[in-house]
Design an enzyme around this catalytic site. Structure first.
Site, PDB file in Angstrom:
ATOM      1  N   GLY A  46       0.841  -1.190   0.000  1.00  0.00           N
ATOM      2  CA  GLY A  46       0.000   0.000   0.000  1.00  0.00           C
ATOM      3  C   GLY A  46       0.875   1.237   0.000  1.00  0.00           C
ATOM      4  O   GLY A  46       2.066   1.159   0.336  1.00  0.00           O
ATOM      5  N   GLN A  51       3.161   9.957   1.668  1.00  0.00           N
ATOM      6  CA  GLN A  51       4.435   9.233   1.671  1.00  0.00           C
ATOM      7  C   GLN A  51       5.333   9.642   0.501  1.00  0.00           C
ATOM      8  O   GLN A  51       6.535   9.383   0.526  1.00  0.00           O
ATOM      9  CB  GLN A  51       4.196   7.717   1.642  1.00  0.00           C
ATOM     10  CG  GLN A  51       3.556   7.210   2.934  1.00  0.00           C
ATOM     11  CD  GLN A  51       3.383   5.711   2.930  1.00  0.00           C
ATOM     12  OE1 GLN A  51       2.434   5.195   2.353  1.00  0.00           O
ATOM     13  NE2 GLN A  51       4.316   5.002   3.545  1.00  0.00           N
ATOM     14  N   CYS A  94       5.834  -0.176   7.630  1.00  0.00           N
ATOM     15  CA  CYS A  94       5.504   1.018   6.858  1.00  0.00           C
ATOM     16  C   CYS A  94       6.730   1.440   6.073  1.00  0.00           C
ATOM     17  O   CYS A  94       7.835   1.473   6.618  1.00  0.00           O
ATOM     18  CB  CYS A  94       5.065   2.133   7.800  1.00  0.00           C
ATOM     19  SG  CYS A  94       4.582   3.637   6.928  1.00  0.00           S
ATOM     20  N   LEU A  95       6.523   1.756   4.803  1.00  0.00           N
ATOM     21  CA  LEU A  95       7.654   2.155   3.955  1.00  0.00           C
ATOM     22  C   LEU A  95       8.284   3.456   4.447  1.00  0.00           C
ATOM     23  O   LEU A  95       9.445   3.721   4.147  1.00  0.00           O
ATOM     24  CB  LEU A  95       7.185   2.309   2.497  1.00  0.00           C
ATOM     25  CG  LEU A  95       6.734   1.000   1.832  1.00  0.00           C
ATOM     26  CD1 LEU A  95       6.092   1.287   0.488  1.00  0.00           C
ATOM     27  CD2 LEU A  95       7.899   0.027   1.682  1.00  0.00           C
ATOM     28  N   HIS A 136      -4.580   1.383   7.535  1.00  0.00           N
ATOM     29  CA  HIS A 136      -3.216   1.924   7.648  1.00  0.00           C
ATOM     30  C   HIS A 136      -3.038   3.096   6.671  1.00  0.00           C
ATOM     31  O   HIS A 136      -2.481   4.137   7.035  1.00  0.00           O
ATOM     32  CB  HIS A 136      -2.229   0.780   7.373  1.00  0.00           C
ATOM     33  CG  HIS A 136      -0.789   1.163   7.310  1.00  0.00           C
ATOM     34  ND1 HIS A 136       0.144   0.708   8.217  1.00  0.00           N
ATOM     35  CD2 HIS A 136      -0.087   1.926   6.422  1.00  0.00           C
ATOM     36  CE1 HIS A 136       1.344   1.192   7.910  1.00  0.00           C
ATOM     37  NE2 HIS A 136       1.234   1.931   6.813  1.00  0.00           N
ATOM     38  N   GLU A 137      -3.544   2.929   5.440  1.00  0.00           N
ATOM     39  CA  GLU A 137      -3.372   3.987   4.420  1.00  0.00           C
ATOM     40  C   GLU A 137      -4.232   5.215   4.738  1.00  0.00           C
ATOM     41  O   GLU A 137      -3.771   6.345   4.584  1.00  0.00           O
ATOM     42  CB  GLU A 137      -3.705   3.464   3.016  1.00  0.00           C
ATOM     43  CG  GLU A 137      -2.887   2.273   2.533  1.00  0.00           C
ATOM     44  CD  GLU A 137      -1.396   2.388   2.765  1.00  0.00           C
ATOM     45  OE1 GLU A 137      -0.882   3.516   2.855  1.00  0.00           O
ATOM     46  OE2 GLU A 137      -0.746   1.335   2.888  1.00  0.00           O
ATOM     47  N   HIS A 140      -2.639   7.386   7.210  1.00  0.00           N
ATOM     48  CA  HIS A 140      -1.613   8.274   6.644  1.00  0.00           C
ATOM     49  C   HIS A 140      -2.235   9.598   6.187  1.00  0.00           C
ATOM     50  O   HIS A 140      -1.623  10.654   6.330  1.00  0.00           O
ATOM     51  CB  HIS A 140      -0.945   7.617   5.430  1.00  0.00           C
ATOM     52  CG  HIS A 140       0.220   6.725   5.740  1.00  0.00           C
ATOM     53  ND1 HIS A 140       1.352   7.168   6.370  1.00  0.00           N
ATOM     54  CD2 HIS A 140       0.444   5.414   5.468  1.00  0.00           C
ATOM     55  CE1 HIS A 140       2.220   6.161   6.481  1.00  0.00           C
ATOM     56  NE2 HIS A 140       1.689   5.077   5.937  1.00  0.00           N
TER      57      HIS A 140
HETATM   58  O1  GNR Z   1       3.999  -2.630   2.671  1.00  0.00           O
HETATM   59  C1  GNR Z   1       3.329  -2.485   3.695  1.00  0.00           C
HETATM   60  N1  GNR Z   1       3.003  -3.578   4.437  1.00  0.00           N
HETATM   61  C2  GNR Z   1       2.078  -3.557   5.474  1.00  0.00           C
HETATM   62  C3  GNR Z   1       2.016  -4.652   6.315  1.00  0.00           C
HETATM   63  C4  GNR Z   1       1.101  -4.689   7.343  1.00  0.00           C
HETATM   64  C5  GNR Z   1       0.242  -3.643   7.536  1.00  0.00           C
HETATM   65  C6  GNR Z   1       0.290  -2.531   6.712  1.00  0.00           C
HETATM   66  C7  GNR Z   1       1.205  -2.484   5.682  1.00  0.00           C
HETATM   67  S1  GNR Z   1       1.255  -1.102   4.624  1.00  0.00           S
HETATM   68  C8  GNR Z   1       2.926  -1.135   4.127  1.00  0.00           C
HETATM   69  C9  GNR Z   1       3.184  -0.080   3.065  1.00  0.00           C
HETATM   70  C10 GNR Z   1       2.961   1.293   3.656  1.00  0.00           C
HETATM   71  O2  GNR Z   1       3.715   1.847   4.395  1.00  0.00           O
HETATM   72  N2  GNR Z   1       1.819   1.870   3.372  1.00  0.00           N
HETATM   73  O3  GNR Z   1       1.509   3.068   3.900  1.00  0.00           O
HETATM   74 NI    NI Z   2       2.598   3.169   5.770  1.00  0.00          NI
END
Ligand code: GNR
Ligand code: NI
Length: 172
Positions: A46, A51, A94-95, A136-137, A140
């Site tokens: 995601g 980001q 999270c990236l 999660h997204e 952000h």
């Molecule tokens: O790549 C991602 N893996 C992930 C694993 C578990 C819960 C959420 C994520 S999202 C993350 C990519 C990211 O930072 N998206 O904002």
């Molecule tokens: Ni993230």
């Protein structure tokens, strides 16, 4: 399409709330394409606008297995319209917080309303990894990171580790 640079904590843009998109036009479609390319390259499942420094309510996702065919999703102005009482725990990453992982509890199932890349409205039910990732997204877009659900102690430990890692990368 173009790869965009992924912002890393403590970049202040990751703590800001994003603006809704008023019109889904070519500029937005270009951003969504760049986001998918950047997400696959990372690789991640995601990615949210802030980001890559785009302070608009746009996210992309692909939670398909490596073996399955790709299932890219693009969402503009995504909103959680309901959530289950049942919760589950996933180890999240999270990236923007590279190489750090922690358990986060969230509703198992959510209802999501969003616009697609043509401005058409959709409502879907999501569960499992997709539900976790969408939440999660969308976090952000409100300046919320998964570490905000942890104790201040754990959050600061993770931040320190990331800053040390980034410093090492820059001098390498
Ligand atoms: O790549 C991602 N893996 C992930 C694993 C578990 C819960 C959420 C994520 S999202 C993350 C990519 C990211 O930072 N998206 O904002
Ligand atoms: Ni993230």
């Amino acid at each position: 399409m173009a790869l965009r640079e992924i912002l890393i904590v403590p970049d202040p843009r990751l703590k800001q709330e994003c603006e809704p998109v008023s019109e889904v036009n070519d500029e937005i479609r270009q951003i969504l394409d760049d986001m998918l390319e950047t997400m696959y390259d990372a690789p991640g499942i995601g990615l949210a606008g802030p980001q890559i420094g785009v302070m608009k309510r746009v996210i992309v996702l692909d939670v398909s297995d490596d073996k399955e065919k790709p299932a890219p999703m693009k969402m503009v102005n995504p909103e959680i319209i309901w959530e289950s009482e049942d919760v589950s725990v996933y180890q999240e990453g999270c990236l923007s917080i590279p190489e750090q992982y922690a358990d986060v509890e969230r509703p198992v199932e959510v209802g999501v309303r969003y616009l697609d890349e043509n401005g058409k409205e959709h409502e879907i039910e999501a569960d499992g990894l997709l539900a976790t990732c969408i939440q999660h997204e969308i976090d952000h877009l409100d300046g919320v990171l998964f570490t905000d659900y942890l104790s201040a102690l754990k959050r600061n430990m993770i931040l320190k580790k990331v800053m040390k890692l980034q410093k090492a990368k820059k001098s390498a």
